[in-house]
Motif scaffolding. Structure first.
Motif, PDB file in Angstrom:
ATOM      1  N   ILE A  56       0.819  -1.210   0.000  1.00  6.57           N
ATOM      2  CA  ILE A  56       0.000   0.000   0.000  1.00  6.57           C
ATOM      3  C   ILE A  56       0.853   1.260   0.000  1.00  6.57           C
ATOM      4  N   ASN A  57       2.076   1.181   0.545  1.00  6.27           N
ATOM      5  CA  ASN A  57       2.974   2.335   0.529  1.00  6.27           C
ATOM      6  C   ASN A  57       3.344   2.725  -0.895  1.00  6.27           C
ATOM      7  N   GLY A  58       3.589   1.707  -1.736  1.00  3.44           N
ATOM      8  CA  GLY A  58       3.913   1.978  -3.126  1.00  3.44           C
ATOM      9  C   GLY A  58       2.750   2.607  -3.863  1.00  3.44           C
ATOM     10  N   ILE A  59       1.534   2.161  -3.560  1.00  8.45           N
ATOM     11  CA  ILE A  59       0.356   2.704  -4.219  1.00  8.45           C
ATOM     12  C   ILE A  59       0.155   4.170  -3.842  1.00  8.45           C
ATOM     13  N   LYS A  60       0.398   4.495  -2.573  1.00 10.49           N
ATOM     14  CA  LYS A  60       0.252   5.881  -2.135  1.00 10.49           C
ATOM     15  C   LYS A  60       1.283   6.788  -2.792  1.00 10.49           C
ATOM     16  N   LEU A  61       2.449   6.209  -3.153  1.00  9.87           N
ATOM     17  CA  LEU A  61       3.494   7.005  -3.805  1.00  9.87           C
ATOM     18  C   LEU A  61       3.121   7.394  -5.230  1.00  9.87           C
ATOM     19  N   ASP A  63       0.317   8.826  -6.418  1.00  6.35           N
ATOM     20  CA  ASP A  63      -0.216  10.192  -6.442  1.00  6.35           C
ATOM     21  C   ASP A  63       0.873  11.210  -6.106  1.00  6.35           C
ATOM     22  N   THR A  64       1.769  10.854  -5.176  1.00  3.00           N
ATOM     23  CA  THR A  64       2.868  11.763  -4.820  1.00  3.00           C
ATOM     24  C   THR A  64       3.773  12.015  -6.014  1.00  3.00           C
ATOM     25  N   LEU A  69       5.785  15.529 -10.537  1.00  7.50           N
ATOM     26  CA  LEU A  69       6.026  15.762 -11.962  1.00  7.50           C
ATOM     27  C   LEU A  69       5.190  16.932 -12.471  1.00  7.50           C
ATOM     28  N   GLU A  70       3.955  17.067 -11.989  1.00  7.05           N
ATOM     29  CA  GLU A  70       3.103  18.185 -12.394  1.00  7.05           C
ATOM     30  C   GLU A  70       3.681  19.521 -11.927  1.00  7.05           C
ATOM     31  N   LYS A  71       4.261  19.522 -10.719  1.00  4.90           N
ATOM     32  CA  LYS A  71       4.867  20.748 -10.199  1.00  4.90           C
ATOM     33  C   LYS A  71       6.059  21.182 -11.044  1.00  4.90           C
ATOM     34  N   MET A  72       6.789  20.216 -11.625  1.00  7.91           N
ATOM     35  CA  MET A  72       7.941  20.556 -12.455  1.00  7.91           C
ATOM     36  C   MET A  72       7.563  21.323 -13.710  1.00  7.91           C
ATOM     37  N   LEU A  73       6.291  21.230 -14.113  1.00  6.97           N
ATOM     38  CA  LEU A  73       5.840  21.920 -15.316  1.00  6.97           C
ATOM     39  C   LEU A  73       5.599  23.411 -15.081  1.00  6.97           C
ATOM     40  N   GLY A  74       5.674  23.846 -13.831  1.00  2.00           N
ATOM     41  CA  GLY A  74       5.460  25.252 -13.527  1.00  2.00           C
ATOM     42  C   GLY A  74       6.606  26.132 -13.985  1.00  2.00           C
ATOM     43  N   ASP A  75       6.314  27.426 -14.178  1.00  3.18           N
ATOM     44  CA  ASP A  75       7.331  28.374 -14.651  1.00  3.18           C
ATOM     45  C   ASP A  75       8.525  28.456 -13.706  1.00  3.18           C
ATOM     46  N   ASP A  76       8.261  28.465 -12.391  1.00  2.59           N
ATOM     47  CA  ASP A  76       9.358  28.590 -11.436  1.00  2.59           C
ATOM     48  C   ASP A  76      10.269  27.384 -11.468  1.00  2.59           C
ATOM     49  N   LYS A  77       9.711  26.180 -11.694  1.00  5.58           N
ATOM     50  CA  LYS A  77      10.529  24.974 -11.755  1.00  5.58           C
ATOM     51  C   LYS A  77      11.420  24.975 -12.998  1.00  5.58           C
ATOM     52  N   TRP A  78      10.882  25.477 -14.108  1.00 11.49           N
ATOM     53  CA  TRP A  78      11.688  25.576 -15.324  1.00 11.49           C
ATOM     54  C   TRP A  78      12.846  26.531 -15.117  1.00 11.49           C
ATOM     55  N   GLU A  79      12.587  27.666 -14.524  1.00 12.75           N
ATOM     56  CA  GLU A  79      13.640  28.650 -14.282  1.00 12.75           C
ATOM     57  C   GLU A  79      14.713  28.085 -13.358  1.00 12.75           C
ATOM     58  N   ALA A 134       6.019  11.188 -19.153  1.00 15.93           N
ATOM     59  CA  ALA A 134       6.100  10.478 -17.875  1.00 15.93           C
ATOM     60  C   ALA A 134       4.756  10.495 -17.164  1.00 15.93           C
ATOM     61  N   LEU A 135       4.105  11.659 -17.160  1.00  7.81           N
ATOM     62  CA  LEU A 135       2.785  11.774 -16.530  1.00  7.81           C
ATOM     63  C   LEU A 135       1.744  10.943 -17.273  1.00  7.81           C
ATOM     64  N   GLN A 136       1.805  10.956 -18.593  1.00  8.17           N
ATOM     65  CA  GLN A 136       0.848  10.194 -19.384  1.00  8.17           C
ATOM     66  C   GLN A 136       0.982   8.703 -19.119  1.00  8.17           C
ATOM     67  N   GLU A 137       2.220   8.232 -18.999  1.00  7.72           N
ATOM     68  CA  GLU A 137       2.437   6.807 -18.714  1.00  7.72           C
ATOM     69  C   GLU A 137       1.897   6.438 -17.333  1.00  7.72           C
ATOM     70  N   LEU A 138       2.146   7.299 -16.344  1.00  4.36           N
ATOM     71  CA  LEU A 138       1.614   7.037 -15.001  1.00  4.36           C
ATOM     72  C   LEU A 138       0.085   7.040 -15.007  1.00  4.36           C
ATOM     73  N   ASN A 139      -0.511   7.996 -15.724  1.00  8.50           N
ATOM     74  CA  ASN A 139      -1.977   8.064 -15.787  1.00  8.50           C
ATOM     75  C   ASN A 139      -2.565   6.863 -16.521  1.00  8.50           C
ATOM     76  N   ASP A 140      -1.862   6.401 -17.568  1.00  4.03           N
ATOM     77  CA  ASP A 140      -2.355   5.240 -18.313  1.00  4.03           C
ATOM     78  C   ASP A 140      -2.273   3.962 -17.478  1.00  4.03           C
ATOM     79  N   ARG A 141      -1.172   3.813 -16.762  1.00  2.89           N
ATOM     80  CA  ARG A 141      -0.960   2.601 -15.971  1.00  2.89           C
ATOM     81  C   ARG A 141      -1.735   2.625 -14.659  1.00  2.89           C
ATOM     82  N   PHE A 142      -1.876   3.812 -14.084  1.00  4.38           N
ATOM     83  CA  PHE A 142      -2.493   3.917 -12.759  1.00  4.38           C
ATOM     84  C   PHE A 142      -3.626   4.947 -12.784  1.00  4.38           C
ATOM     85  N   ASP A 143      -4.687   4.617 -13.509  1.00  6.33           N
ATOM     86  CA  ASP A 143      -5.864   5.482 -13.461  1.00  6.33           C
ATOM     87  C   ASP A 143      -6.657   5.172 -12.186  1.00  6.33           C
TER      88      ASP A 143
END
Length: 302
Positions: A56-61, A63-64, A69-79, A134-143
Protein backbone atom coordinates in the motif's frame (compact mmCIF):
# COMPACT_ATOMS: atom_id res chain seq x y z
CA UNK A 1 43.87 2.46 -49.38
CA UNK A 2 41.86 5.43 -50.51
CA UNK A 3 38.65 3.77 -49.39
CA UNK A 4 40.29 2.76 -46.13
CA UNK A 5 41.53 6.30 -45.48
CA UNK A 6 38.09 7.66 -46.27
CA UNK A 7 36.47 5.23 -43.82
CA UNK A 8 38.94 6.02 -41.05
CA UNK A 9 38.50 9.73 -41.74
CA UNK A 10 34.71 9.46 -41.45
CA UNK A 11 35.06 7.51 -38.19
CA UNK A 12 37.39 10.18 -36.81
CA UNK A 13 34.91 12.91 -37.71
CA UNK A 14 32.06 11.02 -36.07
CA UNK A 15 34.15 10.43 -32.96
CA UNK A 16 34.92 14.16 -32.73
CA UNK A 17 31.23 15.00 -33.10
CA UNK A 18 30.29 12.57 -30.33
CA UNK A 19 33.00 14.00 -28.07
CA UNK A 20 31.75 17.52 -28.80
CA UNK A 21 28.22 16.43 -27.94
CA UNK A 22 29.32 14.98 -24.58
CA UNK A 23 30.86 18.36 -23.77
CA UNK A 24 27.85 20.35 -24.93
CA UNK A 25 25.07 22.21 -23.13
CA UNK A 26 22.50 19.88 -24.71
CA UNK A 27 24.11 16.76 -23.21
CA UNK A 28 24.26 18.39 -19.76
CA UNK A 29 20.62 19.47 -20.14
CA UNK A 30 19.45 15.97 -21.10
CA UNK A 31 21.46 14.36 -18.29
CA UNK A 32 19.99 16.68 -15.65
CA UNK A 33 16.53 16.14 -17.11
CA UNK A 34 16.77 12.37 -16.85
CA UNK A 35 18.25 12.56 -13.36
CA UNK A 36 15.36 14.71 -12.16
CA UNK A 37 12.62 12.58 -13.73
CA UNK A 38 14.20 9.30 -12.67
CA UNK A 39 14.78 10.76 -9.23
CA UNK A 40 11.03 11.27 -8.81
CA UNK A 41 10.07 7.87 -10.24
CA UNK A 42 12.86 5.79 -8.65
CA UNK A 43 11.24 5.67 -5.19
CA UNK A 44 7.93 4.63 -6.77
CA UNK A 45 9.55 1.86 -8.83
CA UNK A 46 11.46 0.53 -5.83
CA UNK A 47 8.43 0.61 -3.59
CA UNK A 48 6.25 -1.26 -6.10
CA UNK A 49 8.94 -3.92 -6.59
CA UNK A 50 9.74 -4.45 -2.91
CA UNK A 51 8.45 -7.79 -1.60
CA UNK A 52 9.14 -7.18 2.09
CA UNK A 53 7.34 -3.85 2.58
CA UNK A 54 3.74 -2.73 2.52
CA UNK A 55 2.33 -2.82 -0.99
CA UNK A 56 0.00 0.00 0.00
CA UNK A 57 2.97 2.34 0.53
CA UNK A 58 3.91 1.98 -3.13
CA UNK A 59 0.36 2.70 -4.22
CA UNK A 60 0.25 5.88 -2.13
CA UNK A 61 3.49 7.01 -3.81
CA UNK A 62 1.75 7.01 -7.19
CA UNK A 63 -0.22 10.19 -6.44
CA UNK A 64 2.87 11.76 -4.82
CA UNK A 65 4.97 11.07 -7.92
CA UNK A 66 2.29 12.48 -10.23
CA UNK A 67 2.08 15.63 -8.11
CA UNK A 68 5.87 16.11 -8.17
CA UNK A 69 6.03 15.76 -11.96
CA UNK A 70 3.10 18.18 -12.39
CA UNK A 71 4.87 20.75 -10.20
CA UNK A 72 7.94 20.56 -12.46
CA UNK A 73 5.84 21.92 -15.32
CA UNK A 74 5.46 25.25 -13.53
CA UNK A 75 7.33 28.37 -14.65
CA UNK A 76 9.36 28.59 -11.44
CA UNK A 77 10.53 24.97 -11.76
CA UNK A 78 11.69 25.58 -15.32
CA UNK A 79 13.64 28.65 -14.28
CA UNK A 80 15.26 26.79 -11.38
CA UNK A 81 16.09 23.81 -13.58
CA UNK A 82 17.67 26.00 -16.27
CA UNK A 83 19.64 27.85 -13.60
CA UNK A 84 21.04 24.57 -12.23
CA UNK A 85 22.10 23.43 -15.71
CA UNK A 86 23.67 26.82 -16.47
CA UNK A 87 25.56 26.82 -13.17
CA UNK A 88 26.93 23.34 -13.88
CA UNK A 89 28.04 24.38 -17.38
CA UNK A 90 29.75 27.52 -16.08
CA UNK A 91 31.64 25.48 -13.47
CA UNK A 92 32.94 23.09 -16.17
CA UNK A 93 33.63 25.67 -18.90
CA UNK A 94 30.78 24.51 -21.14
CA UNK A 95 29.30 27.11 -23.45
CA UNK A 96 25.72 28.09 -22.60
CA UNK A 97 23.65 29.17 -25.61
CA UNK A 98 21.23 32.06 -25.40
CA UNK A 99 17.63 30.91 -25.20
CA UNK A 100 16.72 33.60 -27.76
CA UNK A 101 19.11 32.22 -30.43
CA UNK A 102 18.15 29.70 -33.11
CA UNK A 103 18.79 26.11 -32.04
CA UNK A 104 21.77 24.47 -33.80
CA UNK A 105 21.91 20.64 -33.60
CA UNK A 106 25.30 18.99 -33.10
CA UNK A 107 24.99 15.38 -34.28
CA UNK A 108 22.31 15.95 -36.93
CA UNK A 109 22.95 17.05 -40.54
CA UNK A 110 22.49 20.68 -41.57
CA UNK A 111 19.37 19.76 -43.51
CA UNK A 112 17.75 18.89 -40.19
CA UNK A 113 18.07 22.47 -38.99
CA UNK A 114 14.70 24.00 -38.12
CA UNK A 115 14.25 27.65 -37.31
CA UNK A 116 13.19 27.29 -33.71
CA UNK A 117 14.68 29.14 -30.79
CA UNK A 118 16.62 27.38 -28.07
CA UNK A 119 13.84 28.20 -25.62
CA UNK A 120 11.31 26.37 -27.81
CA UNK A 121 13.62 23.40 -28.27
CA UNK A 122 14.79 22.94 -24.69
CA UNK A 123 11.66 23.92 -22.80
CA UNK A 124 8.87 22.66 -25.05
CA UNK A 125 10.40 19.89 -27.15
CA UNK A 126 12.51 18.36 -24.36
CA UNK A 127 11.60 19.58 -20.86
CA UNK A 128 7.81 19.72 -21.21
CA UNK A 129 7.64 16.77 -23.60
CA UNK A 130 9.51 14.38 -21.28
CA UNK A 131 7.42 15.39 -18.26
CA UNK A 132 4.18 15.05 -20.25
CA UNK A 133 5.18 11.56 -21.40
CA UNK A 134 6.10 10.48 -17.88
CA UNK A 135 2.78 11.77 -16.53
CA UNK A 136 0.85 10.19 -19.38
CA UNK A 137 2.44 6.81 -18.71
CA UNK A 138 1.61 7.04 -15.00
CA UNK A 139 -1.98 8.06 -15.79
CA UNK A 140 -2.35 5.24 -18.31
CA UNK A 141 -0.96 2.60 -15.97
CA UNK A 142 -2.49 3.92 -12.76
CA UNK A 143 -5.86 5.48 -13.46
CA UNK A 144 -8.53 5.71 -10.75
CA UNK A 145 -9.91 2.25 -11.54
CA UNK A 146 -6.49 0.58 -11.42
CA UNK A 147 -5.55 2.32 -8.17
CA UNK A 148 -8.81 1.17 -6.54
CA UNK A 149 -8.06 -2.33 -7.76
CA UNK A 150 -4.49 -2.25 -6.37
CA UNK A 151 -5.75 -0.93 -3.04
CA UNK A 152 -8.06 -3.93 -2.90
CA UNK A 153 -5.14 -6.27 -3.57
CA UNK A 154 -3.03 -4.48 -0.95
CA UNK A 155 -5.77 -5.03 1.62
CA UNK A 156 -4.81 -8.71 1.66
CA UNK A 157 -1.11 -7.97 2.21
CA UNK A 158 -0.01 -10.16 5.18
CA UNK A 159 2.86 -7.84 6.20
CA UNK A 160 2.92 -7.07 9.94
CA UNK A 161 -0.07 -9.26 10.79
CA UNK A 162 -2.21 -7.92 7.94
CA UNK A 163 -1.75 -4.29 8.91
CA UNK A 164 -3.23 -2.93 5.59
CA UNK A 165 -6.32 -5.17 5.90
CA UNK A 166 -9.50 -3.49 4.66
CA UNK A 167 -12.64 -5.61 4.49
CA UNK A 168 -14.66 -3.26 2.29
CA UNK A 169 -11.95 -3.06 -0.36
CA UNK A 170 -11.63 -6.86 -0.45
CA UNK A 171 -15.37 -7.19 -1.00
CA UNK A 172 -15.16 -4.73 -3.89
CA UNK A 173 -12.19 -6.70 -5.27
CA UNK A 174 -14.18 -9.93 -5.24
CA UNK A 175 -17.06 -8.21 -7.03
CA UNK A 176 -14.68 -7.39 -9.90
CA UNK A 177 -14.42 -11.15 -10.61
CA UNK A 178 -18.09 -12.00 -11.38
CA UNK A 179 -17.16 -15.21 -13.20
CA UNK A 180 -15.12 -16.53 -10.28
CA UNK A 181 -17.36 -15.58 -7.36
CA UNK A 182 -20.99 -16.63 -7.39
CA UNK A 183 -23.72 -14.71 -5.62
CA UNK A 184 -23.49 -17.32 -2.84
CA UNK A 185 -19.74 -16.75 -2.51
CA UNK A 186 -20.25 -13.01 -2.23
CA UNK A 187 -22.96 -13.57 0.37
CA UNK A 188 -20.65 -15.63 2.59
CA UNK A 189 -17.45 -13.67 1.93
CA UNK A 190 -17.98 -10.91 4.57
CA UNK A 191 -18.30 -13.39 7.45
CA UNK A 192 -15.49 -15.53 6.09
CA UNK A 193 -13.18 -12.51 5.88
CA UNK A 194 -13.95 -11.70 9.52
CA UNK A 195 -13.08 -15.25 10.59
CA UNK A 196 -10.04 -15.33 8.31
CA UNK A 197 -8.38 -12.17 9.66
CA UNK A 198 -9.02 -13.21 13.27
CA UNK A 199 -7.58 -16.65 12.57
CA UNK A 200 -4.47 -15.24 10.88
CA UNK A 201 -3.68 -12.79 13.67
CA UNK A 202 -4.12 -15.38 16.40
CA UNK A 203 -2.02 -18.10 14.75
CA UNK A 204 1.71 -17.77 15.58
CA UNK A 205 2.67 -19.55 12.37
CA UNK A 206 1.44 -16.59 10.32
CA UNK A 207 3.26 -13.89 12.31
CA UNK A 208 6.36 -13.96 10.08
CA UNK A 209 4.53 -14.25 6.77
CA UNK A 210 5.38 -11.16 4.72
CA UNK A 211 4.24 -11.85 1.14
CA UNK A 212 1.29 -13.22 -0.81
CA UNK A 213 3.32 -16.25 -1.91
CA UNK A 214 4.34 -17.09 1.66
CA UNK A 215 0.72 -16.66 2.77
CA UNK A 216 -0.53 -19.03 0.08
CA UNK A 217 2.08 -21.67 0.94
CA UNK A 218 1.34 -21.44 4.66
CA UNK A 219 -2.43 -21.68 4.11
CA UNK A 220 -1.98 -24.90 2.14
CA UNK A 221 0.60 -26.26 4.59
CA UNK A 222 -1.70 -25.68 7.59
CA UNK A 223 -4.77 -26.80 5.58
CA UNK A 224 -6.45 -23.50 6.38
CA UNK A 225 -7.05 -23.03 2.68
CA UNK A 226 -9.87 -25.54 3.21
CA UNK A 227 -11.15 -23.61 6.21
CA UNK A 228 -11.32 -20.31 4.29
CA UNK A 229 -11.97 -21.46 0.68
CA UNK A 230 -13.47 -18.22 -0.65
CA UNK A 231 -10.66 -16.05 0.74
CA UNK A 232 -8.11 -18.54 -0.59
CA UNK A 233 -9.71 -18.28 -4.04
CA UNK A 234 -9.36 -14.50 -3.84
CA UNK A 235 -5.71 -14.89 -2.85
CA UNK A 236 -5.05 -17.16 -5.85
CA UNK A 237 -6.49 -14.55 -8.19
CA UNK A 238 -4.22 -11.93 -6.61
CA UNK A 239 -1.21 -14.19 -7.20
CA UNK A 240 -2.16 -14.95 -10.81
CA UNK A 241 -2.76 -11.29 -11.75
CA UNK A 242 0.90 -10.18 -12.29
CA UNK A 243 1.68 -13.32 -14.31
CA UNK A 244 -1.45 -13.01 -16.43
CA UNK A 245 -0.81 -9.31 -17.07
CA UNK A 246 2.79 -9.95 -18.08
CA UNK A 247 1.76 -12.85 -20.33
CA UNK A 248 -0.86 -10.75 -22.12
CA UNK A 249 1.72 -8.01 -22.58
CA UNK A 250 4.18 -10.49 -24.10
CA UNK A 251 1.52 -11.79 -26.48
CA UNK A 252 0.56 -8.34 -27.80
CA UNK A 253 4.24 -7.40 -28.13
CA UNK A 254 4.85 -10.60 -30.10
CA UNK A 255 1.83 -9.90 -32.32
CA UNK A 256 3.26 -6.51 -33.25
CA UNK A 257 6.45 -8.22 -34.40
CA UNK A 258 5.04 -11.33 -36.04
CA UNK A 259 1.91 -9.85 -37.59
CA UNK A 260 3.67 -7.06 -39.46
CA UNK A 261 2.82 -5.48 -42.81
CA UNK A 262 4.14 -8.50 -44.70
CA UNK A 263 2.13 -11.06 -42.74
CA UNK A 264 -0.96 -9.19 -41.61
CA UNK A 265 -3.14 -11.25 -43.94
CA UNK A 266 -2.25 -14.64 -42.50
CA UNK A 267 -5.00 -16.74 -40.95
CA UNK A 268 -5.56 -17.06 -37.22
CA UNK A 269 -4.21 -20.62 -37.07
CA UNK A 270 -0.94 -19.73 -38.81
CA UNK A 271 -0.58 -16.63 -36.63
CA UNK A 272 -1.06 -18.77 -33.50
CA UNK A 273 1.50 -21.25 -34.79
CA UNK A 274 4.00 -18.42 -35.26
CA UNK A 275 3.30 -16.80 -31.89
CA UNK A 276 3.68 -19.92 -29.75
CA UNK A 277 7.34 -20.66 -30.65
CA UNK A 278 8.16 -16.96 -30.54
CA UNK A 279 6.74 -16.39 -27.04
CA UNK A 280 8.02 -19.70 -25.64
CA UNK A 281 11.31 -19.66 -27.53
CA UNK A 282 13.28 -20.73 -24.44
CA UNK A 283 11.43 -24.05 -24.55
CA UNK A 284 11.65 -24.49 -28.32
CA UNK A 285 15.40 -23.76 -28.30
CA UNK A 286 15.84 -27.06 -26.46
CA UNK A 287 14.27 -29.03 -29.32
CA UNK A 288 16.86 -30.66 -31.57
CA UNK A 289 16.92 -29.95 -35.32
CA UNK A 290 16.66 -33.67 -36.10
CA UNK A 291 13.41 -33.92 -34.15
CA UNK A 292 11.96 -30.93 -36.02
CA UNK A 293 12.97 -32.45 -39.36
CA UNK A 294 11.38 -35.79 -38.45
CA UNK A 295 8.17 -34.05 -37.33
CA UNK A 296 8.00 -32.03 -40.58
CA UNK A 297 8.62 -35.10 -42.71
CA UNK A 298 5.82 -36.94 -40.92
CA UNK A 299 3.44 -34.04 -41.58
CA UNK A 300 4.18 -33.78 -45.32
CA UNK A 301 4.27 -37.55 -45.70
CA UNK A 302 7.90 -37.71 -46.78
Amino acid sequence: MIGGDHTHGAEAVNSRKILIYFESFEFVFMTHMLMDVLGYTYALNRSLQMRDSFMINGIKLIDTTKHQLEKMLGDDKWENFLKDVTTFCAKHDIKVPSMDDIYEPILKPKGFLRKVKNLQHYRVEIFTSILDRALQELNDRFDEMNIDFLLGVASLDPACSFYPYNKDRLLELACSYPEDFSSTDLLHLPSQLTRFIADMREDERFRKVESFVELSVMLVKTKKSLKHPIVYKLLKLVLVLPIATASVGRVFFAMDLVNNKLTNRVGDQLLNDCLVPFIEREVFMQVKDEELASCFQAIVGA
